[in-house]
Write a protein that holds these residues in place. Structure first.
Motif, PDB file in Angstrom:
ATOM      1  N   PRO A  79      44.720 -32.635  19.203  1.00  0.00           N
ATOM      2  CA  PRO A  79      43.815 -31.940  18.287  1.00  0.00           C
ATOM      3  C   PRO A  79      44.204 -30.473  18.116  1.00  0.00           C
ATOM      4  O   PRO A  79      44.637 -29.839  19.075  1.00  0.00           O
ATOM      5  CB  PRO A  79      42.453 -32.057  18.971  1.00  0.00           C
ATOM      6  CG  PRO A  79      42.573 -33.230  19.872  1.00  0.00           C
ATOM      7  CD  PRO A  79      44.008 -33.285  20.304  1.00  0.00           C
ATOM      8  N   THR A  80      44.020 -29.988  16.917  1.00  0.00           N
ATOM      9  CA  THR A  80      44.267 -28.609  16.490  1.00  0.00           C
ATOM     10  C   THR A  80      45.745 -28.200  16.458  1.00  0.00           C
ATOM     11  O   THR A  80      46.089 -27.220  15.840  1.00  0.00           O
ATOM     12  CB  THR A  80      43.490 -27.540  17.313  1.00  0.00           C
ATOM     13  OG1 THR A  80      44.111 -27.393  18.598  1.00  0.00           O
ATOM     14  CG2 THR A  80      42.015 -27.892  17.474  1.00  0.00           C
ATOM     15  N   THR A  81      46.615 -28.936  17.098  1.00  0.00           N
ATOM     16  CA  THR A  81      48.025 -28.530  17.077  1.00  0.00           C
ATOM     17  C   THR A  81      48.815 -29.378  16.099  1.00  0.00           C
ATOM     18  O   THR A  81      49.860 -28.956  15.615  1.00  0.00           O
ATOM     19  CB  THR A  81      48.681 -28.724  18.445  1.00  0.00           C
ATOM     20  OG1 THR A  81      48.659 -30.115  18.750  1.00  0.00           O
ATOM     21  CG2 THR A  81      47.973 -27.948  19.531  1.00  0.00           C
ATOM     22  N   GLY A  82      48.340 -30.598  15.835  1.00  0.00           N
ATOM     23  CA  GLY A  82      49.112 -31.504  14.978  1.00  0.00           C
ATOM     24  C   GLY A  82      50.313 -32.092  15.707  1.00  0.00           C
ATOM     25  O   GLY A  82      51.078 -32.853  15.145  1.00  0.00           O
ATOM     26  N   ILE A  83      50.483 -31.761  16.982  1.00  0.00           N
ATOM     27  CA  ILE A  83      51.623 -32.294  17.729  1.00  0.00           C
ATOM     28  C   ILE A  83      51.409 -33.777  17.974  1.00  0.00           C
ATOM     29  O   ILE A  83      50.321 -34.204  18.347  1.00  0.00           O
ATOM     30  CB  ILE A  83      51.811 -31.560  19.076  1.00  0.00           C
ATOM     31  CG1 ILE A  83      52.162 -30.096  18.838  1.00  0.00           C
ATOM     32  CG2 ILE A  83      52.904 -32.242  19.916  1.00  0.00           C
ATOM     33  CD1 ILE A  83      52.192 -29.251  20.100  1.00  0.00           C
ATOM     34  N   GLN A  84      52.446 -34.522  17.729  1.00  0.00           N
ATOM     35  CA  GLN A  84      52.351 -35.962  17.871  1.00  0.00           C
ATOM     36  C   GLN A  84      52.806 -36.398  19.260  1.00  0.00           C
ATOM     37  O   GLN A  84      53.723 -35.823  19.818  1.00  0.00           O
ATOM     38  CB  GLN A  84      53.240 -36.608  16.822  1.00  0.00           C
ATOM     39  CG  GLN A  84      52.911 -38.059  16.658  1.00  0.00           C
ATOM     40  CD  GLN A  84      52.934 -38.448  15.208  1.00  0.00           C
ATOM     41  OE1 GLN A  84      53.342 -37.665  14.371  1.00  0.00           O
ATOM     42  NE2 GLN A  84      52.487 -39.649  14.921  1.00  0.00           N
ATOM     43  N   ASN A  85      52.138 -37.393  19.776  1.00  0.00           N
ATOM     44  CA  ASN A  85      52.388 -37.807  21.146  1.00  0.00           C
ATOM     45  C   ASN A  85      52.407 -39.326  21.206  1.00  0.00           C
ATOM     46  O   ASN A  85      51.797 -39.987  20.384  1.00  0.00           O
ATOM     47  CB  ASN A  85      51.253 -37.249  22.010  1.00  0.00           C
ATOM     48  CG  ASN A  85      51.589 -37.207  23.471  1.00  0.00           C
ATOM     49  OD1 ASN A  85      52.296 -38.070  23.982  1.00  0.00           O
ATOM     50  ND2 ASN A  85      51.083 -36.213  24.161  1.00  0.00           N
ATOM     51  N   THR A 205      45.586 -33.671  25.280  1.00  0.00           N
ATOM     52  CA  THR A 205      45.754 -32.223  25.123  1.00  0.00           C
ATOM     53  C   THR A 205      47.164 -31.859  25.568  1.00  0.00           C
ATOM     54  O   THR A 205      47.876 -32.699  26.119  1.00  0.00           O
ATOM     55  CB  THR A 205      44.761 -31.455  26.015  1.00  0.00           C
ATOM     56  OG1 THR A 205      45.088 -31.750  27.378  1.00  0.00           O
ATOM     57  CG2 THR A 205      43.329 -31.855  25.736  1.00  0.00           C
ATOM     58  N   THR A 206      47.526 -30.614  25.340  1.00  0.00           N
ATOM     59  CA  THR A 206      48.892 -30.240  25.738  1.00  0.00           C
ATOM     60  C   THR A 206      49.073 -30.322  27.249  1.00  0.00           C
ATOM     61  O   THR A 206      50.170 -30.546  27.729  1.00  0.00           O
ATOM     62  CB  THR A 206      49.253 -28.814  25.268  1.00  0.00           C
ATOM     63  OG1 THR A 206      48.133 -28.001  25.545  1.00  0.00           O
ATOM     64  CG2 THR A 206      49.597 -28.776  23.814  1.00  0.00           C
TER      65      THR A 206
END
Ligand SMILES: *[C@@H]1O[C@H](CO)[C@@H](O)[C@H](O)[C@H]1NC(C)=O
Ligand SMILES: *[C@@H]1O[C@H](CO)[C@@H](O)[C@H](O)[C@H]1NC(C)=O
Length: 221
Positions: A79-85, A205-206
């Motif tokens: 969420p909020t970063t758009g980083i895909q995991n 989360t990160t």
């Protein structure tokens, strides 16, 4: 080698353009949710129909080879970063089937007599309402020399901390796996209905990322 190329391409494409369609080819893994149709690659399934652990047919597979399976969610967003995991939903080694039954093909099942201590039990798809995630199944041959790679000891618990950021390429390398022998995938759908909590599940989360040090010699025997 052809399958490996596709899979690697798949993961590159996933990180570059999340919405692209998977270029998965090769042998289709015959897998279905109990009492449902066999999954045709790329179909959409309602997440509420994916609660029970899927079953796999031995169709196109070989006896007495042992197999291991991964199921991954490729589309988890931080969420909020758009980083895909990538989240690991299931890791099951020691899959076998009865060599004496050929017609119809029977089901693959974990060998209860001779199995590894490391299994990451099935977690049903649970993407938030309105999302459309890709769930991929990858089946590999499990050589008799296979050892679970020590650096992945954290994966069994059914928690986001254990399962998020799963690096299939690192696992394949650490465990000296060949390319997958059969693959399949579906899109998981959860409709948004009035009054839904938009994110009823714990988010990635990160801090869910874990740094791995995989030394190919450090496997568990
Ligand atoms: C258990 O499986 C391994 C292959 O994964 C094999 O090498 C070994 O002989 C098997 N042991 C028994 C008791 O069947
Ligand atoms: C979700 O929406 C799709 C398309 O509108 C519909 O076909 C499907 O049956 C719905 N699923 C559920 C569980 O309501």
């Amino acid at each position: 080698m052809i399958y490996l190329k596709y899979v690697l391409r798949l993961f590159f494409i996933v990180s570059a353009t999340p919405s692209s369609i998977l270029p998965l080819r090769g042998q289709q893994l015959h897998i279905r949710y109990p009492q449902r149709e066999w999954i045709a690659p790329g179909i959409t399934l309602d997440m509420e129909d994916t609660k029970i652990i899927p079953e796999m047919s031995s169709y196109g597979l070989h006896c007495p080879i042992r197999y291991l399976l991964f199921m991954l969610d490729l589309d988890v967003q931080i969420p909020t970063t758009g980083i895909q995991n990538v989240v690991l939903h299931w890791y099951q080694p020691d899959l076998v089937f009865d060599c004496n039954l050929r017609d119809p093909p029977n089901l693959l099942a974990p060998d209860t007599e001779n199995s590894s201590d490391f299994v990451a039990p099935y977690i049903a798809p649970q993407a938030p309402g309105g999302s459309h995630h890709r769930y991929v199944f990858l089946l590999f041959e499990q050589q008799s020399s296979y050892n679970f790679p020590h650096c992945f000891e954290h994966i069994p618990p059914r928690t986001i901390e254990s399962r998020a950021g799963f690096d299939i390429k690192a696992f394949m390398h650490a465990a000296s796996l060949g390319p997958p022998v059969a693959v399949n995938y579906f899109f998981g759908r959860r409709n948004v209905s009035k009054g839904d909590d938009p994110s009823p599940f714990p988010s990635v989360t990160t801090t869910s990322f874990r740094s791995l040090t995989c030394d190919t010699s450090s496997t568990i025997s």
